[in-house]
Design an enzyme around this catalytic site. Structure first.
Site, PDB file in Angstrom:
ATOM      1  N   GLU A 166     -21.648  12.162 -26.825  1.00 45.10           N
ATOM      2  CA  GLU A 166     -22.594  11.262 -25.605  1.00 45.10           C
ATOM      3  C   GLU A 166     -23.826  11.086 -26.303  1.00 45.10           C
ATOM      4  OE1 GLU A 166     -22.717  14.544 -26.071  1.00 45.10           O
ATOM      5  OE2 GLU A 166     -24.951  14.735 -26.143  1.00 45.10           O
ATOM      6  N   SER A 171     -39.561  15.832 -35.045  1.00 45.17           N
ATOM      7  CA  SER A 171     -38.119  15.986 -35.222  1.00 45.17           C
ATOM      8  C   SER A 171     -37.423  14.652 -35.451  1.00 45.17           C
ATOM      9  CB  SER A 171     -37.595  16.044 -33.721  1.00 45.17           C
ATOM     10  OG  SER A 171     -38.274  15.311 -32.712  1.00 45.17           O
ATOM     11  N   LYS A 212     -30.957  15.683 -35.720  1.00 41.46           N
ATOM     12  CA  LYS A 212     -29.740  15.612 -34.913  1.00 41.46           C
ATOM     13  C   LYS A 212     -28.607  15.784 -35.797  1.00 41.46           C
ATOM     14  CE  LYS A 212     -30.645  14.540 -30.411  1.00 41.46           C
ATOM     15  NZ  LYS A 212     -30.446  15.654 -29.521  1.00 41.46           N
TER      16      LYS A 212
END
Lengths: 253, 393
Positions: B111, B377, B89
């Protein structure tokens, strides 16, 4: 001539009310509309509820959630409204988000509106460009007016473009923000109202978002043709019920 | 056929910018500037430096020997779990915070679902000294307490989303409403390849560093840039977009997107959008979407908080419809067991999102000499409570 255009020609400031269809109870829709007309409202926006109303503040989010829980759908709304033109003659507009209309089919939706006697649509998340390229012809085929929004941040150039493709009125969002009642307007809003008035647009302007009482209605309609009350009306409806509609409307003007 | 965004912001029939007029100036400002800014030398230099010195890139492309032996194929893990903050991220939040600064914005909103994107955003805001507000569903706040604490330590304000189902999609609605209310000074850092154009393209470009590295790393290890397959999990789809990006036009590279089936695709408790969804509009984008016949958005379910989004990014909708990528659904049980297996075979505790991708080895057979790159990830620290409960550890 479309009922909206006829109404816009009347020599008076127009008061419009937004409410959420199927709220407070599923079958209140028609009674609310009839009571609004009897109370002297000039035109009505019937809110088709959506699960994810991005442009709405808490009041309309809550009424939308409640209406969906009550069982409101596009199909149910059209059934409720099928005989509405037997009792109601003022302009009726459906306001809703694009996805439910897309699932119903935009053409089928417009066709149904025309059959019932709905005069226009307000679809906040349908982009101007997309409407112009893909849906304008359908709206025109069924005589449905599409109402576009402008905001204090909209550039003059874009306002001119929106004016050029508007065939009803322009919905002027009063301030940068989602829907919700305000008690008064500040200098920023007044400057914006004056700026738009000075542009001498072809389409009349009706101001919405933040209109809640006689004072904000008067300020908003100083230059504009009319104003729309949404959240304040929905609040009153949920607190005081349908019987309170005449008093609420007479308190505005 | 192109798999990249076209000049109108579409991937095939998907994408666009279905936003209220109130957001038009913000999104238009971004659309007109994002490519120009990303191409500036000073931007590239700052972005690359931060990825190297702060995030810890390049992340290793690790040959998983024991896992490969077990499944009788050649498996490489792209170790995004080793990024600062624990997942891919941060690649995007670094890029977007630099973008926000160049656009002159001093207030950041985001968010978050599980809290990973919220933490990655709070991190870069602390790094740059910008105000940070993170919207998070009230229910997610309760079940992801450690990440809420992390965001607070990093100086962010966490605001609970109290509307609708009080999870990720509602947090996204609240962030969008905030942006409508604050159109001038605020930049909205969306965490995935979702939202109105140009977000899906911008986020994919920031994440594309993943496949850029895989190419040269694989060249070093295998003597060729292209693997036979790239596997990645898809919620909104940002890690998959990054892992697929530089292979989109290389047809010989098989792309496998793994969705969360939850309790099973037909159970009513699922997030397998490619199977259960159809074309619709969510959060400003036309894409595949889980919805009722009437067009109301359905709340998805997965044991993994990062995969329970009711849509997918428009790029993935296009990859699915055009069959460029193969979409596979993995249940909670399959994912949890695959996660545990990676711990036992390789000593790596994966995020439950990534565990979904790992479970593909049980449902799809690869050839012995296939080279398969799996994008790991994120790391599993954030999921310990879920692992503990599930395996009664």
């Amino acid at each position: 001539m479309n009922r909206i255009n006829k109404k816009l020609q009347e020599d008076k400031k127009l008061l419009s009310i937004y409410f959420t269809a199927g709220y407070p109870k599923l079958n209140d829709t028609v009674e609310v509309i009839e009571s609004l007309e009897k109370s002297g409202v000039d035109f009505i926006e019937i809110g088709l509820p959506f699960s994810d109303p991005l442009a709405d503040g808490p009041t309309i989010q809550e009424s939308s959630t409640a209406a969906l829980e009550n069982g409101m759908t596009s199909e149910v709304l059209f059934n409720q409204l099928k005989d509405i033109r037997k009792t109601v003659s003022i302009p009726l507009i459906i306001m809703g988000y694009f996805n439910p209309m897309m699932q119903y089919g935009v053409e089928a939706f417009c066709k149904k509106c025309a059959e019932i006697g709905i005069d226009g649509l307000i679809i906040p998340d349908l982009p101007v460009q997309d409407y112009n390229e893909n849906y304008k012809a359908i709206f025109e085929k069924y005589g449905i007016i599409n109402v576009f929004l402008i905001t204090p941040q909209t550039s003059d150039e874009r306002i001119r473009f929106i004016d050029s493709i508007s065939n009803g009125f322009i919905y002027m969002v009063s301030s940068a923000g989602v829907t919700g009642a305000k008690n008064s307007f500040g200098d920023t809003q007044k400057t914006y109202f004056d700026r738009i008035a000075a542009m001498s647009l072809k389409a009349p302007q009706v101001i919405g978002f933040g209109i809640s009482n006689a004072e904000t209605f008067k300020q908003a309609t100083l230059n504009a043709k009319g104003a729309i009350i949404g959240s304040a009306f929905v609040n009153n409806l949920s607190k005081n019920g349908i019987k309170s509609i005449p008093d609420f409307i007479s308190s505005i003007r | 056929m192109s798999y990249f965004v076209d000049e109108n912001g579409y991937y095939g029939q998907f994408g666009g910018a279905y936003i209220p007029e109130m957001l038009y100036p913000n999104v238009e400002e971004l659309r007109q500037n994002y490519l120009k800014i990303m191409q500036e030398d000073s931007f590239k230099k700052e972005f690359d430096e931060l990825l190297k010195e702060y995030v810890g890139r390049p992340t290793p492309l690790y040959f998983a020997k024991r896992l490969s032996e077990k499944y009788n194929t050649k498996i490489y893990l792209k170790r995004e779990d080793l990024c600062h903050t624990g997942a891919h991220k941060v690649n995007n939040t670094i890029g977007q915070i630099l973008m926000a600064k160049r656009l002159g914005k001093n207030r950041i909103i985001a968010e978050t679902g599980a809290g990973q994107h919220g933490v990655a955003t709070a991190t870069v805001c602390a790094l740059m000294g910008l105000e940070c507000i993170v919207y998070m569903g009230e229910i997610d706040i309760a079940r992801q307490a450690p990440n809420v604490a992390r965001m607070k330590m990093l100086g962010a304000t966490v605001i609970p989303a109290l509307s609708g189902s009080r999870t990720l999609k509602d947090a996204t609605n609240e962030a969008i409403r905030d942006w409508i209310n604050n159109p001038v000074d605020t930049h909205y850092i969306i965490g995935s390849v979702v939202g109105p154009h140009p977000y899906p393209d911008m986020v994919a470009r920031f994440q594309s560093v993943i496949s850029e590295e895989i190419k040269w790393q694989l060249k070093e290890k295998e003597g060729k840039e292209n693997p036979d397959y790239v596997i990645a999990c898809v919620g909104g789809g940002s890690n998959a977009a990054g892992a697929f990006y530089h292979y989109l036009d290389d047809k010989e590279v098989g792309l496998i997107a793994v969705e969360a089936a939850g309790l099973g695709v037909d159970s009513g408790e699922s997030a397998a959008t490619s199977v259960l969804g159809n074309e619709g509009v969510i959060h400003g984008s036309k894409t595949l979407l889980m919805q009722t016949k009437d067009g109301q958005i359905i709340e998805p379910y997965s044991i993994s908080a990062g995969l329970d989004y009711p849509g997918v990014g428009p790029l993935h909708a296009h990859l699915c419809e055009s069959k460029r990528a193969e979409f596979i659904s993995i249940t909670d049980d399959e994912a949890m067991n695959a996660g545990l297996e990676l711990c036992e075979l390789e000593g790596i505790i994966p995020a439950i999102e990534s565990s979904h991708a790992l479970a593909v080895f049980n449902s799809k057979k690869f050839k012995k000499d296939d080279v398969v790159v799996l994008n790991l990830s994120g790391r599993g620290d954030k999921d310990l409570n879920t692992y503990i409960k599930y395996f009664k550890l």
